[in-house]
Design a protein around this motif. Sequence first.
Motif, PDB file in Angstrom:
ATOM      1  N   ALA A   1      23.061 -35.727 -27.083  1.00 48.10           N
ATOM      2  CA  ALA A   1      22.633 -34.384 -26.676  1.00 48.10           C
ATOM      3  C   ALA A   1      21.492 -33.925 -27.567  1.00 48.10           C
ATOM      4  O   ALA A   1      21.620 -33.886 -28.788  1.00 48.10           O
ATOM      5  N   ARG A   2      20.372 -33.560 -26.949  1.00 49.99           N
ATOM      6  CA  ARG A   2      19.194 -33.187 -27.708  1.00 49.99           C
ATOM      7  C   ARG A   2      18.710 -31.806 -27.296  1.00 49.99           C
ATOM      8  O   ARG A   2      18.423 -31.563 -26.122  1.00 49.99           O
ATOM      9  N   GLY A   3      18.640 -30.924 -28.272  1.00 48.99           N
ATOM     10  CA  GLY A   3      18.144 -29.589 -27.990  1.00 48.99           C
ATOM     11  C   GLY A   3      16.629 -29.576 -27.981  1.00 48.99           C
ATOM     12  O   GLY A   3      15.989 -30.164 -28.850  1.00 48.99           O
ATOM     13  N   VAL A   4      16.048 -28.928 -26.999  1.00 50.01           N
ATOM     14  CA  VAL A   4      14.591 -28.824 -26.898  1.00 50.01           C
ATOM     15  C   VAL A   4      14.216 -27.371 -26.654  1.00 50.01           C
ATOM     16  O   VAL A   4      14.629 -26.786 -25.642  1.00 50.01           O
ATOM     17  N   PHE A   5      13.474 -26.786 -27.571  1.00 49.73           N
ATOM     18  CA  PHE A   5      13.004 -25.424 -27.389  1.00 49.73           C
ATOM     19  C   PHE A   5      11.751 -25.468 -26.519  1.00 49.73           C
ATOM     20  O   PHE A   5      10.794 -26.183 -26.812  1.00 49.73           O
ATOM     21  N   SER A   6      11.748 -24.709 -25.425  1.00 52.06           N
ATOM     22  CA  SER A   6      10.624 -24.777 -24.493  1.00 52.06           C
ATOM     23  C   SER A   6       9.789 -23.508 -24.443  1.00 52.06           C
ATOM     24  O   SER A   6       8.759 -23.474 -23.775  1.00 52.06           O
ATOM     25  N   GLY A   7      10.206 -22.442 -25.122  1.00 52.35           N
ATOM     26  CA  GLY A   7       9.405 -21.216 -25.121  1.00 52.35           C
ATOM     27  C   GLY A   7      10.234 -20.001 -24.761  1.00 52.35           C
ATOM     28  O   GLY A   7      11.344 -19.817 -25.252  1.00 52.35           O
ATOM     29  N   GLY A   8       9.691 -19.172 -23.876  1.00 50.23           N
ATOM     30  CA  GLY A   8      10.392 -17.973 -23.475  1.00 50.23           C
ATOM     31  C   GLY A   8       9.429 -16.973 -22.873  1.00 50.23           C
ATOM     32  O   GLY A   8       8.309 -17.331 -22.483  1.00 50.23           O
ATOM     33  N   PHE A   9       9.853 -15.723 -22.803  1.00 52.01           N
ATOM     34  CA  PHE A   9       8.974 -14.707 -22.227  1.00 52.01           C
ATOM     35  C   PHE A   9       9.354 -13.321 -22.721  1.00 52.01           C
ATOM     36  O   PHE A   9      10.476 -13.090 -23.177  1.00 52.01           O
ATOM     37  N   THR A  10       8.391 -12.426 -22.630  1.00 57.40           N
ATOM     38  CA  THR A  10       8.647 -11.007 -22.810  1.00 57.40           C
ATOM     39  C   THR A  10       8.528 -10.370 -21.436  1.00 57.40           C
ATOM     40  O   THR A  10       7.814 -10.882 -20.558  1.00 57.40           O
ATOM     41  N   ALA A  11       9.232  -9.246 -21.231  1.00 57.24           N
ATOM     42  CA  ALA A  11       9.210  -8.603 -19.919  1.00 57.24           C
ATOM     43  C   ALA A  11       9.388  -7.105 -20.069  1.00 57.24           C
ATOM     44  O   ALA A  11       9.999  -6.627 -21.032  1.00 57.24           O
ATOM     45  N   GLY A  12       8.855  -6.357 -19.110  1.00 60.01           N
ATOM     46  CA  GLY A  12       9.016  -4.912 -19.098  1.00 60.01           C
ATOM     47  C   GLY A  12       8.774  -4.358 -17.712  1.00 60.01           C
ATOM     48  O   GLY A  12       8.205  -5.033 -16.838  1.00 60.01           O
ATOM     49  N   GLY A  13       9.231  -3.149 -17.474  1.00 61.48           N
ATOM     50  CA  GLY A  13       9.083  -2.548 -16.145  1.00 61.48           C
ATOM     51  C   GLY A  13      10.009  -3.189 -15.141  1.00 61.48           C
ATOM     52  O   GLY A  13      11.155  -3.527 -15.445  1.00 61.48           O
ATOM     53  N   ARG A  14       9.512  -3.410 -13.927  1.00 57.01           N
ATOM     54  CA  ARG A  14      10.295  -4.071 -12.875  1.00 57.01           C
ATOM     55  C   ARG A  14       9.837  -5.522 -12.780  1.00 57.01           C
ATOM     56  O   ARG A  14       8.659  -5.792 -12.535  1.00 57.01           O
ATOM     57  N   TRP A  15      10.753  -6.429 -12.954  1.00 57.27           N
ATOM     58  CA  TRP A  15      10.366  -7.841 -13.015  1.00 57.27           C
ATOM     59  C   TRP A  15      11.526  -8.734 -12.583  1.00 57.27           C
ATOM     60  O   TRP A  15      12.690  -8.344 -12.616  1.00 57.27           O
ATOM     61  N   ALA A  16      11.186  -9.950 -12.189  1.00 55.76           N
ATOM     62  CA  ALA A  16      12.191 -10.957 -11.820  1.00 55.76           C
ATOM     63  C   ALA A  16      11.545 -12.329 -11.908  1.00 55.76           C
ATOM     64  O   ALA A  16      10.392 -12.511 -11.507  1.00 55.76           O
ATOM     65  N   ILE A  17      12.298 -13.297 -12.434  1.00 60.65           N
ATOM     66  CA  ILE A  17      11.795 -14.668 -12.541  1.00 60.65           C
ATOM     67  C   ILE A  17      12.905 -15.638 -12.174  1.00 60.65           C
ATOM     68  O   ILE A  17      14.062 -15.450 -12.551  1.00 60.65           O
ATOM     69  N   ARG A  18      12.563 -16.651 -11.399  1.00 62.96           N
ATOM     70  CA  ARG A  18      13.535 -17.678 -10.999  1.00 62.96           C
ATOM     71  C   ARG A  18      13.431 -18.849 -11.973  1.00 62.96           C
ATOM     72  O   ARG A  18      12.334 -19.341 -12.253  1.00 62.96           O
ATOM     73  N   LEU A  19      14.576 -19.306 -12.474  1.00 63.72           N
ATOM     74  CA  LEU A  19      14.608 -20.394 -13.447  1.00 63.72           C
ATOM     75  C   LEU A  19      15.426 -21.559 -12.908  1.00 63.72           C
ATOM     76  O   LEU A  19      16.401 -21.368 -12.187  1.00 63.72           O
ATOM     77  N   ARG A  20      15.021 -22.743 -13.299  1.00 62.28           N
ATOM     78  CA  ARG A  20      15.733 -23.958 -12.895  1.00 62.28           C
ATOM     79  C   ARG A  20      15.934 -24.842 -14.116  1.00 62.28           C
ATOM     80  O   ARG A  20      15.075 -24.891 -14.986  1.00 62.28           O
ATOM     81  N   GLY A  21      17.046 -25.553 -14.127  1.00 64.70           N
ATOM     82  CA  GLY A  21      17.318 -26.440 -15.250  1.00 64.70           C
ATOM     83  C   GLY A  21      16.730 -27.825 -15.082  1.00 64.70           C
ATOM     84  O   GLY A  21      16.621 -28.570 -16.033  1.00 64.70           O
ATOM     85  N   ARG A  22      16.365 -28.184 -13.848  1.00 70.30           N
ATOM     86  CA  ARG A  22      15.842 -29.527 -13.553  1.00 70.30           C
ATOM     87  C   ARG A  22      16.763 -30.623 -14.094  1.00 70.30           C
ATOM     88  O   ARG A  22      16.348 -31.524 -14.793  1.00 70.30           O
ATOM     89  N   ASP A  23      18.041 -30.491 -13.780  1.00 70.72           N
ATOM     90  CA  ASP A  23      19.048 -31.475 -14.169  1.00 70.72           C
ATOM     91  C   ASP A  23      19.304 -31.528 -15.664  1.00 70.72           C
ATOM     92  O   ASP A  23      19.887 -32.486 -16.156  1.00 70.72           O
ATOM     93  N   LYS A  24      18.854 -30.517 -16.390  1.00 66.72           N
ATOM     94  CA  LYS A  24      19.184 -30.400 -17.804  1.00 66.72           C
ATOM     95  C   LYS A  24      19.919 -29.083 -17.988  1.00 66.72           C
ATOM     96  O   LYS A  24      19.812 -28.172 -17.171  1.00 66.72           O
ATOM     97  N   LEU A  25      20.682 -28.978 -19.060  1.00 60.83           N
ATOM     98  CA  LEU A  25      21.354 -27.720 -19.347  1.00 60.83           C
ATOM     99  C   LEU A  25      20.303 -26.709 -19.796  1.00 60.83           C
ATOM    100  O   LEU A  25      19.607 -26.925 -20.782  1.00 60.83           O
ATOM    101  N   LYS A  26      20.169 -25.635 -19.054  1.00 60.45           N
ATOM    102  CA  LYS A  26      19.165 -24.609 -19.344  1.00 60.45           C
ATOM    103  C   LYS A  26      19.783 -23.532 -20.230  1.00 60.45           C
ATOM    104  O   LYS A  26      20.852 -23.002 -19.918  1.00 60.45           O
TER     105      LYS A  26
ATOM    106  N   GLY B   1       5.723  -8.730 -16.004  1.00 60.82           N
ATOM    107  CA  GLY B   1       5.785  -7.286 -15.798  1.00 60.82           C
ATOM    108  C   GLY B   1       4.893  -6.546 -16.780  1.00 60.82           C
ATOM    109  O   GLY B   1       3.872  -7.068 -17.245  1.00 60.82           O
ATOM    110  N   ARG B   2       5.315  -5.343 -17.133  1.00 57.83           N
ATOM    111  CA  ARG B   2       4.530  -4.516 -18.041  1.00 57.83           C
ATOM    112  C   ARG B   2       5.388  -4.065 -19.211  1.00 57.83           C
ATOM    113  O   ARG B   2       6.385  -3.367 -19.031  1.00 57.83           O
ATOM    114  N   GLY B   3       4.983  -4.477 -20.407  1.00 59.14           N
ATOM    115  CA  GLY B   3       5.731  -4.091 -21.598  1.00 59.14           C
ATOM    116  C   GLY B   3       6.518  -5.242 -22.180  1.00 59.14           C
ATOM    117  O   GLY B   3       6.505  -6.368 -21.662  1.00 59.14           O
ATOM    118  N   GLU B   4       7.200  -4.957 -23.289  1.00 59.23           N
ATOM    119  CA  GLU B   4       7.973  -5.983 -23.988  1.00 59.23           C
ATOM    120  C   GLU B   4       9.365  -5.465 -24.320  1.00 59.23           C
ATOM    121  O   GLU B   4       9.895  -5.667 -25.411  1.00 59.23           O
TER     122      GLU B   4
END
Length: 305
Positions: free
Chosen positions: A15-40, A104-107
């Motif tokens: 089992a190997r942990g891999v940091f891939s990044g992230g995001f900041t968000a504000g206001g009204r927002w939505a994002i779809r995420l997928r694990g691509r056969d890995k544990l997300k 979105g707008r803001g953090e």
Amino acid sequence: MSTDPLSDALAVADARGVFSGGFTAGGRWAIRLRGRDKLKVNVLARGGCLLVAEGRAEPVALSEGDIVVSDGQRPYVLCSETGLEPIEPAQVAVDPRTRMGAIGRGEEVVCVSGHIDLSRDSGDLLRRALPGLMHVRSSAAEAPVLRWLTSQLMREMAAGRAGSAFSSDHLAQLMFVQVLRACLGEAGGLPAGWLRALADERLAPALRLMHAAPAHPWQLEELARAAAMSRTTFAVRFKEAAGVPPLTYLHHWRMSLAARALRQDSTPVAALARSVGYTSESAFSNAFKRTVGVGPRRYRETVTS
């Protein structure tokens, strides 16, 4: 191996942990995420949001400090509110230095993302033991350690110092260990598998024996005695928790150990067979092929080529 089945399973699965990044968000927002056969893995480092998973009737409210681990099989949406059209990760501009995007707008929200690569776990030892979605709340016993790991991860992201990618990936792996420990504390939500069996204090001694001495010719009576149960009671309870009978579990564990050895070193197959309890190479080779799909030599050629 050791007498710690959790450490053993993490090692055998590579089992190997891999940091891939992230995001900041504000206001009204939505994002779809997928694990691509890995544990997300998603860590809500600041703010709060909703998680809408495919097949779930109700959204899950996430608070600052919460961690979510998805099995990667189905996509899910993180959002400020339901009913919004989610964007795809490819649509988000990412800072190449911090690997953080902005939505979105803001953090108001900061979400750190990563994944656990189980691609070398030929027997799906870990994946089959986990629920489709794990939600570790900020109030869990493991929360203080997780908060510290998250803060360290955020520092690595912000500083961008030499070795930050390596450090971040190991922090992600340590976070996964804490998530598994939290799962052990809530075994009722786990599917049948080794993790649920490990969470059963009555069964744990038998599991530790099998992990510590996989080559020993364990008999049901010996294992039942270690668990202080009759053979019948032990066999029924073990199968309910692990999903397979005790000796079948032992067989799969031996094959997982053998697969790791074939991937990592050049131990002769005959010696490897003895190390996992087989007196003949041919018997081991047949058992390995029935379980993994190919013989041990072919498996070694495939994974090391």
